[in-house]
Enzyme design. Structure first.
Site, PDB file in Angstrom:
ATOM      1  N   GLY A  70     -70.807  34.992  25.796  1.00 40.78           N
ATOM      2  CA  GLY A  70     -70.895  33.784  26.615  1.00 40.78           C
ATOM      3  C   GLY A  70     -70.437  34.139  28.023  1.00 40.78           C
ATOM      4  O   GLY A  70     -69.369  34.767  28.202  1.00 40.78           O
ATOM      5  N   ALA A  71     -71.239  33.782  29.030  1.00 42.67           N
ATOM      6  CA  ALA A  71     -71.027  34.300  30.380  1.00 42.67           C
ATOM      7  C   ALA A  71     -69.602  34.097  30.933  1.00 42.67           C
ATOM      8  O   ALA A  71     -68.955  35.072  31.338  1.00 42.67           O
ATOM      9  CB  ALA A  71     -72.086  33.709  31.321  1.00 42.67           C
ATOM     10  N   ASP A  91     -76.597  32.298  32.036  1.00 41.23           N
ATOM     11  CA  ASP A  91     -75.971  33.611  32.232  1.00 41.23           C
ATOM     12  C   ASP A  91     -76.070  34.080  33.673  1.00 41.23           C
ATOM     13  O   ASP A  91     -75.258  34.866  34.139  1.00 41.23           O
ATOM     14  CB  ASP A  91     -76.594  34.642  31.296  1.00 41.23           C
ATOM     15  CG  ASP A  91     -76.086  34.400  29.894  1.00 41.23           C
ATOM     16  OD1 ASP A  91     -76.653  33.529  29.196  1.00 41.23           O
ATOM     17  OD2 ASP A  91     -75.091  35.042  29.519  1.00 41.23           O
TER      18      ASP A  91
END
Ligand code: MRU
Length: 347
Positions: free
Chosen positions: A48-49, A238
């Site tokens: 997860g960014a 992202d």
């Protein structure tokens, strides 16, 4: 949930909830070296960014401690190399490089301080990044709550929740924000092949919070929308290019096309740290190509005949024209994104 990324200053170790094992098992992976952190990022123990960006901060602290312990002749060159390795662990989420660059800038600005002081400052910075990310996600949640009406159903893809950030989440932050504003909200979580972030992680998080969630196969999206079962789509990101083109988990582009077909609003929720003005449009966003085994096997069982090649692109790019709005901590940005993104970042 805010304890899945936990840095122990006394022991100089990073403890990560192993997201590969959820929802069946809650186990922690301990990272003590740069290698440990790079491996955790690449194997998606943490993913997860924004979570990757925060992990990069702690990874940079561990890497410095390692370089200083190792007594390398030219510790500066060794540390610069370590930061480069960290930034390259995964290519698509710009938050990873953003996190590393923030530490690099601090290092450059620190001047001639002692090495223990530098380590202390970098650790403080990483802890600040973690706390800021939670605050930013809560602000995204407050800003985005208005896009979800009372009694509505939100479809989301992948996991852009507490697990994908330092806590609270971006897309799931918007859902949490709507719930906290007193709205009744239902969620459809796309299962998100091949890593199943939707089925395993989004469903787990929302169930824990008592938010009504139903998992659907990725390929059910058109049917669900055609039956009027989806009111609004909210996904994470992202990397958002300067023109608003947005990279997110593979399959997001298809969801956006379907949303357009059925007249359903499609929102992206992301912190400003996910915006990359240096990348003009989506064609410049690097797309991670992951190991074939993730597609070939499901739950430890082979599901493809031996020898058949597979595609495992981890992300796709949704063109800006399909995005109704980008929900950030500075409010909801609207097209034309070239203008609104630049303005939000310069403010
Ligand atoms: O490969 P992953 O699990 O790191 O991909 C995650 C996503 O695509 C998320 O939607 C994105 O990072 C936003 S997280 C707030």
């Amino acid at each position: 949930m805010e304890d899945h990324i936990c840095f122990d200053r006394d022991r100089c170790e990073l403890r990560l909830l192993d997201q590969r094992l959820l929802p069946v098992e809650e186990r922690t992976v301990v990272c003590r070296t740069l290698d440990d952190v790079v491996r955790a990022l690449q194997l998606m123990v943490v993913r997860g960014a924004p979570a990757i960006g925060v992990t990069a901060g702690f990874g940079a602290a561990l890497a410095l401690a390692e370089v200083l312990d190792g007594g390398a002749g030219d510790w500066r060159a060794a540390y610069a190399h370590a930061l480069e390795r960290l930034a390259a662990a995964r290519p698509t989420a710009v938050n990873l490089r953003w996190g590393v660059e923030r530490i690099r800038r601090l290092w450059q600005a620190a001047g001639d301080i002692s090495r223990p002081d530098l380590l202390a400052r970098i650790t403080e910075e990483a802890l600040a990044m973690q706390a800021e990310d939670i605050a930013v996600c809560r602000a995204i949640g407050r800003a985005g709550a208005e896009v979800v009406g009372d009694g509505q159903t939100v479809l989301t893809h992948c996991n852009a929740g507490a697990l994908a950030t330092a806590g609270y989440g971006t897309a799931l932050g918007v859902i949490r924000g709507a719930c906290e504003a007193g709205k009744r909200v239902r969620v459809i979580a796309d299962e998100t092949r091949p890593f199943l972030q939707g089925a395993r992680l989004t469903a787990w998080e929302l169930q824990r919070d008592g938010i009504e969630v139903t998992v659907a196969c990725d390929n059910a999206c058109a049917l669900l929308m055609s039956r009027g079962m989806v009111d609004v789509v909210v996904v994470g990101a992202d990397r958002i290019a300067a023109n608003g083109d947005t990279a997110n988990k593979i399959g997001t582009y298809g969801v956006a096309l379907l949303a357009r077909e059925f007249g359903i609003p499609f929102y992206v929720a992301a912190p400003l740290s996910t915006i990359d003005l240096a990348t003009a449009d989506g064609t410049g966003i690097p797309i991670e190509d992951r190991p074939a085994e993730e597609v070939r096997c499901l739950g430890g069982r082979q599901v493809c005949p031996e020898g058949v090649p597979v595609y495992n692109f981890a992300f796709d790019v949704t063109p800006a024209a399909l995005i109704t709005g980008i929900i950030t901590e500075k409010g909801i940005l609207k097209p034309p994104y070239a203008k609104s993104l630049a303005a939000a970042l310069s403010a």
